[in-house]
Design an enzyme around this catalytic site. Structure first.
Site, PDB file in Angstrom:
ATOM      1  N   HIS A 101       0.837  -1.206   0.000  1.00  0.00           N
ATOM      2  CA  HIS A 101       0.000   0.000   0.000  1.00  0.00           C
ATOM      3  C   HIS A 101       0.871   1.255   0.000  1.00  0.00           C
ATOM      4  CE1 HIS A 101      -3.422   2.614   1.057  1.00  0.00           C
ATOM      5  NE2 HIS A 101      -2.553   3.226   1.858  1.00  0.00           N
ATOM      6  N   GLU A 102       1.894   1.272   0.839  1.00  0.00           N
ATOM      7  CA  GLU A 102       2.779   2.443   0.880  1.00  0.00           C
ATOM      8  C   GLU A 102       3.523   2.617  -0.444  1.00  0.00           C
ATOM      9  OE1 GLU A 102       2.278   4.467   3.119  1.00  0.00           O
ATOM     10  OE2 GLU A 102       1.119   3.120   4.397  1.00  0.00           O
ATOM     11  N   HIS A 105       1.482   4.486  -2.857  1.00  0.00           N
ATOM     12  CA  HIS A 105       1.612   5.945  -2.774  1.00  0.00           C
ATOM     13  C   HIS A 105       2.837   6.425  -3.548  1.00  0.00           C
ATOM     14  CE1 HIS A 105      -1.698   6.614  -0.138  1.00  0.00           C
ATOM     15  NE2 HIS A 105      -1.191   5.934   0.876  1.00  0.00           N
TER      16      HIS A 105
END
Length: 232
Positions: A101-102, A105
Site C-alpha cells: 500500500h505504501e 503511494h
C-alpha cells in the site's frame, strides 16, 4: 452565545468517536488475523516493497524501517517508504499488504496522481485553518453582534479538515488498488493470499471513511451551535 459545554449536539461527537473506535478496532483485528499467515514464498514485507518499486521502475526511493506500531508511510517530500518495525521484517500477508500500500503511494507520486498532489498542497492550509478556527469562532461568538463574519470564517476554516479527509479517500483507495494489482502481477502472493491482503487493506480504508464522517459530524455540530445565531 450558545451553551457549548453541555448541549445535545455532543451526541454528534460521541457518534464520530464511536465510528472511529469501531474502524480502528476492526482494522487491528483484521491485521492480527492475517498477521498469523506467512506468505508461501517466505518474502519479507521490506523485500516485497523493494520488488514493487523496482518493477514500477521507480529509482531513488529507499525503503527504511522506523519505530512504532503500524506507523508505515510514504513521504512524497523525502521520497522514502517507511515501514514500521512490526511490518518491515514480517513475512505475514498483512505486513506485505501494508508495505505494498505504501508503495502504491510512491507509484502515485511517480505518475503525478492529482489527488495525491492536491492532498499535499492542502496540508499547510488545513494545519493553519485548524489552529485558527476555534479561536475565530469563540471570538466571533463573544462579540457576535459586531463580528458574525468571524464565526462564519471560523466554521469554514474548521471545515477544511473535512475537505482534507474527503480528498484523502481517493488517494488511499487508489493506493490499495495499485498495491493489489502489483502483488497479483508479480505473483508475490497467490490468489488466496491476495484475497487476505485485500481484506486487510479494505479494513484500513474504513478508518479513513470513519475519519471523514467524524469530521463532517463536527462541522455539522458547529453549524447547529452557531448557524442559527447568525440570523438573529
Amino acid at each position: 452565545m450558545p451553551y457549548m459545554f453541555f448541549d445535545k449536539t455532543y451526541i454528534l461527537i460521541i457518534i464520530g468517536v464511536a465510528i472511529s473506535a469501531w474502524a480502528s478496532s476492526y482494522v487491528n483485528s483484521t491485521y492480527r488475523k492475517y498477521e498469523k499467515v506467512s506468505n508461501k514464498k517466505g518474502l519479507k514485507a521490506s523485500d516485497v516493497a523493494r520488488l514493487i518499486l523496482r518493477d514500477a521502475n521507480i529509482n531513488g526511493v529507499p525503503v527504511q524501517e522506523i519505530s512504532g506500531d503500524l506507523t508505515d508511510n510514504y513521504n512524497s517530500h523525502t521520497k522514502i517508504v517507511s515501514l514500521s518495525e512490526r511490518v518491515s521484517e514480517s513475512r505475514s500477508v498483512s505486513a506485505i499488504g501494508v508495505a505494498a500500500h505504501e508503495c502504491g503511494h510512491a507509484i502515485q507520486d511517480d505518475v503525478a496522481y492529482m489527488p495525491l498532489k492536491l492532498r499535499g498542497a492542502l496540508v499547510p492550509v488545513v494545519n493553519f485553518g485548524s489552529k485558527i478556527s476555534i479561536p475565530l469562532i469563540l471570538i466571533g461568538a463573544i462579540f457576535f453582534s459586531s463580528s458574525p463574519l468571524l464565526v462564519t470564517i471560523g466554521i469554514w476554516c474548521f471545515a477544511l479538515t473535512f475537505l482534507f479527509q474527503v480528498v484523502t479517500l481517493p488517494v488511499e483507495f487508489n493506493a490499495s488498488r495499485r498495491a493489489l494489482a502489483v502483488l497479483a502481477e508479480n505473483q508475490a502472493l497467490d490468489d488466496e493470499e491476495l484475497e487476505m491482503a485485500r481484506k486487510v487493506l479494505t479494513a484500513a480504508a474504513l478508518t479513513y471513511v470513519a475519519a471523514a464522517v467524524a469530521s463532517l459530524l463536527q462541522v455539522i455540530r458547529l453549524v447547529i451551535l452557531f448557524g442559527g445565531n447568525r440570523r438573529d
